[in-house]
Design a protein around this motif. Structure first.
Motif, PDB file in Angstrom:
ATOM      1  N   UNK A 152       3.040  -2.075  -2.358  1.00 11.99           N
ATOM      2  CA  UNK A 152       4.479  -1.839  -2.416  1.00 11.99           C
ATOM      3  C   UNK A 152       4.834  -0.360  -2.507  1.00 11.99           C
ATOM      4  N   UNK A 153       4.072   0.410  -3.285  1.00 13.40           N
ATOM      5  CA  UNK A 153       4.380   1.825  -3.472  1.00 13.40           C
ATOM      6  C   UNK A 153       4.245   2.600  -2.168  1.00 13.40           C
ATOM      7  N   UNK A 154       3.155   2.366  -1.438  1.00  9.97           N
ATOM      8  CA  UNK A 154       2.971   3.084  -0.171  1.00  9.97           C
ATOM      9  C   UNK A 154       3.899   2.558   0.916  1.00  9.97           C
ATOM     10  N   UNK A 155       4.262   1.280   0.827  1.00 12.11           N
ATOM     11  CA  UNK A 155       5.249   0.739   1.772  1.00 12.11           C
ATOM     12  C   UNK A 155       6.576   1.472   1.598  1.00 12.11           C
ATOM     13  N   UNK A 213       0.703   0.020   6.159  1.00 10.57           N
ATOM     14  CA  UNK A 213       0.851  -0.198   4.716  1.00 10.57           C
ATOM     15  C   UNK A 213       1.391  -1.595   4.407  1.00 10.57           C
ATOM     16  N   UNK A 214       2.221  -2.123   5.299  1.00  8.99           N
ATOM     17  CA  UNK A 214       2.707  -3.498   5.119  1.00  8.99           C
ATOM     18  C   UNK A 214       1.535  -4.468   5.181  1.00  8.99           C
ATOM     19  N   UNK A 215       0.629  -4.221   6.134  1.00  8.41           N
ATOM     20  CA  UNK A 215      -0.554  -5.080   6.264  1.00  8.41           C
ATOM     21  C   UNK A 215      -1.431  -5.007   5.016  1.00  8.41           C
ATOM     22  N   UNK A 216      -1.454  -3.840   4.369  1.00  6.43           N
ATOM     23  CA  UNK A 216      -2.247  -3.672   3.145  1.00  6.43           C
ATOM     24  C   UNK A 216      -1.561  -4.320   1.943  1.00  6.43           C
TER      25      UNK A 216
END
Length: 258
Positions: A185-188, A179-182
């Motif tokens: 912010x919400x999913x991180x 998720x960081x790579x994507x």
């Protein structure tokens, strides 16, 4: 240490003083259950600090502050005929007896884990619909996470070995990195929460209380950072004007001091 007679005399003295304060002191007379609540929370944290510091002079003082609050609440309850110190004490005594059938009944247990499982099973028999009902909604998130996991483990919903939890933690870290790579912010945040939750569970399986562990690190960091600040001041410098390499010299000194 005092014998039982002396202990009861001390409690009776406190109850008498509470009666006198409630009657004669404007501040004490004004207090309500609601007005005392935030003060009780503060006193609880102060006791926690003293325990973490293993300060045997401060611990009994903080326990006294908390005991005062219990007596205060009971006094207020007695004025409205809702409860008093006797009903409070008998209530916890009755609960302890009913939830320890291996002491006050004929139930046999093999170890601590069976005691915890019996405790949660008995709570459900008392009418609770969920084992999680006993977790206060206002608890700080880290403490709440720990209590949630303790509760569900009490009914067998848990990993069997620390290695399994470690694998789960590593899995959650990998999902966080995705998720960081994507860059969402919400999913991180959601995945970061999963990592913390798994880390709390890992600590439980290692016999580590996460709140105590983190606060211990907080205290250690504060001590070391304040050492760094004092050294900078000795040189007539401000931290904001120092390079990270310069600060690291003093930080390493602080680490050697403990």
């Amino acid at each position: 240490m005092n014998n039982r007679k002396k202990q009861l005399e001390a409690l009776d003295r406190l109850l008498t003083i509470m009666d006198e304060l409630r009657e004669g002191c404007p501040w004490d007379r004004k207090q309500t259950l609601q007005s005392l609540r935030h003060l009780t929370i503060e006193e609880t944290y102060e006791l926690g600090d003293a325990i973490l510091d293993n300060d045997m002079e401060e611990i009994p003082k903080e326990l006294g502050d908390l005991l005062l609050h219990i007596v205060f609440y009971a006094k207020i309850g007695s004025e409205t005929n809702d409860f008093d110190i006797a009903s409070v004490a008998h209530g916890i005594c009755d609960k302890l007896v009913s939830r320890h059938p291996h002491i006050y009944g004929d139930v046999e247990v093999a170890d601590e884990e069976e005691v915890k499982q019996n405790w949660e099973a008995l709570k459900l028999k008392e009418g609770k619909k969920s084992v999680l009902e006993g977790v206060p909604t206002s608890l700080p998130a880290l403490v709440k996470s720990s209590r949630i996991q303790d509760k569900v483990a009490g009914v067998g919903f848990d990993w069997e070995r620390p290695e399994q939890v470690k694998e789960k933690l590593e899995e959650e870290l990998e999902e966080l990195q995705v998720e960081i790579d994507k860059g969402n912010k919400d999913t991180i945040e959601a995945e970061f929460g999963d990592v913390l939750f798994s880390l709390v569970n890992y600590g439980k399986h290692l016999g580590v209380n996460p709140e105590d562990a983190l606060e211990r690190t907080n205290k250690k960091f504060i001590k070391r950072f304040q050492y760094l600040e004092s050294k900078a001041a000795d040189l007539g410098k401000k931290l904001s004007g120092m390079t990270l390499a310069e600060m690291d010299v003093f930080w390493d000194e602080a680490k050697k001091l403990g």
